[in-house]
Design an enzyme around this catalytic site. Structure first.
Site, PDB file in Angstrom:
ATOM      1  N   CYS A   1      10.160  -2.923  -9.660  1.00  0.00           N
ATOM      2  CA  CYS A   1      11.391  -2.610  -8.923  1.00  0.00           C
ATOM      3  C   CYS A   1      12.497  -3.569  -9.365  1.00  0.00           C
ATOM      4  CB  CYS A   1      11.171  -2.621  -7.417  1.00  0.00           C
ATOM      5  SG  CYS A   1      10.389  -4.093  -6.799  1.00  0.00           S
TER       6      CYS A   1
ATOM      7  N   ASP B   1       1.550  -1.540 -10.812  1.00  0.00           N
ATOM      8  CA  ASP B   1       2.837  -1.756 -10.138  1.00  0.00           C
ATOM      9  C   ASP B   1       2.991  -3.263  -9.921  1.00  0.00           C
ATOM     10  OD1 ASP B   1       5.178  -1.011  -8.748  1.00  0.00           O
ATOM     11  OD2 ASP B   1       4.146  -1.161  -6.828  1.00  0.00           O
TER      12      ASP B   1
ATOM     13  N   GLY C   1       0.749  -1.246   0.000  1.00  0.00           N
ATOM     14  CA  GLY C   1       0.000   0.000   0.000  1.00  0.00           C
ATOM     15  C   GLY C   1       0.784   1.305   0.000  1.00  0.00           C
ATOM     16  N   GLY C   2       2.112   1.223  -0.142  1.00  0.00           N
ATOM     17  CA  GLY C   2       2.916   2.450  -0.133  1.00  0.00           C
ATOM     18  C   GLY C   2       2.472   3.448  -1.198  1.00  0.00           C
ATOM     19  N   LYS C   3       2.279   2.954  -2.417  1.00  0.00           N
ATOM     20  CA  LYS C   3       1.940   3.881  -3.509  1.00  0.00           C
ATOM     21  C   LYS C   3       0.497   4.352  -3.378  1.00  0.00           C
ATOM     22  CE  LYS C   3       5.478   2.087  -6.519  1.00  0.00           C
ATOM     23  NZ  LYS C   3       5.752   0.822  -5.798  1.00  0.00           N
TER      24      LYS C   3
ATOM     25  N   ARG D   1      -1.995 -10.336   1.471  1.00  0.00           N
ATOM     26  CA  ARG D   1      -1.415  -8.999   1.256  1.00  0.00           C
ATOM     27  C   ARG D   1      -2.502  -7.923   1.259  1.00  0.00           C
ATOM     28  NH1 ARG D   1       4.080  -8.729  -0.529  1.00  0.00           N
ATOM     29  NH2 ARG D   1       3.671  -6.935  -1.846  1.00  0.00           N
TER      30      ARG D   1
ATOM     31  N   ASP E   1      -5.619  -6.064  -4.956  1.00  0.00           N
ATOM     32  CA  ASP E   1      -4.466  -6.972  -4.956  1.00  0.00           C
ATOM     33  C   ASP E   1      -5.008  -8.391  -4.889  1.00  0.00           C
ATOM     34  OD1 ASP E   1      -1.218  -6.526  -4.243  1.00  0.00           O
ATOM     35  OD2 ASP E   1      -2.027  -8.533  -3.870  1.00  0.00           O
TER      36      ASP E   1
ATOM     37  N   ASP F   1      -8.189 -11.036  -9.255  1.00  0.00           N
ATOM     38  CA  ASP F   1      -7.047 -11.264 -10.130  1.00  0.00           C
ATOM     39  C   ASP F   1      -7.026 -10.085 -11.115  1.00  0.00           C
ATOM     40  OD1 ASP F   1      -5.289 -11.971 -12.082  1.00  0.00           O
ATOM     41  OD2 ASP F   1      -6.194 -13.914 -12.531  1.00  0.00           O
ATOM     42  N   GLY F   2      -5.995  -9.271 -11.017  1.00  0.00           N
ATOM     43  CA  GLY F   2      -5.930  -8.054 -11.829  1.00  0.00           C
ATOM     44  C   GLY F   2      -5.958  -8.303 -13.330  1.00  0.00           C
TER      45      GLY F   2
END
Ligand SMILES: C[S@@+](CC[C@H](N)C(=O)[O-])C[C@H]1O[C@@H](n2cnc3c(N)ncnc32)[C@H](O)[C@@H]1O
Length: 394
Positions: free
Chosen positions: A320, A265, A195-197, A219, A214, A247-248
């Site tokens: 990343c 992301d 959840g940072g972004k 998570r 997600d 499921d994205g």
């Protein structure tokens, strides 16, 4: 005082004893023949040495050293916190890298962007028809200056139990800034946990509606816990914020042509984690298949994000990892599929104005043909973060 010292000594002795006593394993140790010969961190480093040496050339040795050294964090300020943390953090020597961005226009940008477009199989926009990048004045992220490797203290809760700042890789804020959120925008964060972004996007205080998704249930629970620690209850129960666990890759079937902004992301080889931690490492022998399938999954997620965006909407793809196969190749493939299978036209948005603004805080790969990438550097050990922004024309 003497009692305190005694108990400390006792604790230390117990700790020493623990180190001498063999650990008990819940499962039997593996037979020598099936036990992994090398730790997954070693396998990861070998893999990176063989691929990044040719990909990054003379940059790789210094990136490698930084990747193997302690990372640097940024403190994302929480606007929902009751007390001002800014002064406190500034008094410790930090500064808000977004406020201190270099706003001077980069010379010869237009001339160069033509060259980039020619090299690419996908079209790179010179941004002229897009709304100009306006950094939200409400996203604040503090960092220690270059070369300063001080650590942040953990944030403390206020009387409502909310925390003043969230520690994350400061370069992770860049994809959120690239998304260029404007007042009333409907936003989808397709792979949102932990959840940072999402938190950074919420700090803009401009969102119309935001969906944080997600596929991992555990998570998603973590994401909910993070939100609870940073966002007031009233806002979380507000219909404007939605947390889902789909499921994205299937999002295109759920909600098409809807969002003004989509952040994709994706899961990746998380290069820094892979060379530093054996726990949950994607280079483990039994995860080879999962690792090889990553580019396919990433492409499907990006394509789903493109379908979820409305015509005129903007999508930011981020990872990343330094891997070209998981970065540029995925973008090229998704743009191709969006056109071939769905008749969607996209343009890659030139993010050099953004990298120019933050060139004193981060190290970027120079002249990347598609997208932008922060590379780890010993004096500014952020990243790796890759980002590429797409503008959906039709
Ligand atoms: C790089 S992490 C996201 C980090 C997050 N954006 C943040 O800033 O904290 C990638 C996430 O994608 C999720 N994921 C993996 N496969 C997915 C899928 N098919 N659909 C949606 N999410 C997925 C993982 O559970 C993981 O939490």
């Amino acid at each position: 005082m003497a009692l305190l010292m005694d108990s400390r000594l006792l604790l230390r002795k117990i700790k020493d004893l623990r180190n001498l006593t063999p650990k008990r394993y819940r499962v039997k140790e593996k037979w020598a023949t099936t036990r992994a010969k090398y730790p997954s961190t070693t396998l990861a480093l070998r893999h990176f040495d063989s691929t990044y040496d040719s990909q990054l050339g003379k940059l790789w040795p210094s990136v490698r050293v930084a990747l193997l050294s302690e990372r640097k964090y940024g403190a994302l300020l929480n606007n929902f916190f009751q007390h001002a943390c800014l002064e406190d953090l500034e008094s410790q020597g930090c500064h808000d890298f977004i406020r201190d961005a270099d706003n001077e226009v980069q010379p010869s940008l237009e001339q160069e962007s033509g060259v980039v477009a020619e090299k690419e199989s996908v079209c790179v926009s010179d941004n002229q028809l897009l709304s100009p990048l306006q950094l939200s004045p409400n996203i604040k992220c503090l960092v220690f200056p270059r070369g300063n490797i001080s650590r942040f203290k953990p944030a403390r809760p206020d009387k409502f139990g909310l925390l003043g700042y969230y520690l994350m890789d400061a370069a992770s804020v860049l994809p959120c800034l690239a998304l260029n959120i404007q007042e009333g925008h409907n936003v989808l964060d397709l792979c949102a946990a932990p959840g940072g972004k999402s938190l950074a996007l919420l700090q803009t205080l401009s969102l119309g509606f935001m969906c944080m998704n997600d596929s991992s249930v555990s998570r998603t629970m973590r994401l909910k816990r993070v939100l609870k620690s940073y966002v007031p209850k009233e806002r979380l129960s507000d219909e404007k914020l939605r947390v889902t666990s789909f499921d994205g890759t299937m999002w295109g079937e759920i909600e098409r042509n809807t969002f003004d902004r989509v952040l994709v992301d994706v899961p990746c080889t998380t290069d820094r984690h892979s060379v530093m931690e054996d726990d949950n490492n994607i280079f483990k022998k039994n995860r080879v298949g999962e690792r090889r399938r990553l580019p396919q999954l990433q492409t499907e997620l990006l394509l789903a994000g493109i379908l979820a965006a409305c015509p005129g909407g903007e999508i930011v793809y981020s990872t990343c990892t330094l891997s070209q196969l998981q970065n540029q190749s995925v973008v090229e493939q998704a743009v191709h599929l969006a056109h071939e299978n769905h008749g969607i036209q996209l343009q890659v948005v030139d993010l050099r104005p953004l990298t120019h603004m933050f060139r004193k805080t981060f190290h970027f790969v120079p002249d990347l043909p598609l997208g932008e990438m922060v590379i780890p550097h010993l004096a500014a050990n952020f990243g790796p973060i890759y980002m590429c922004k797409l503008w959906r024309l039709t």
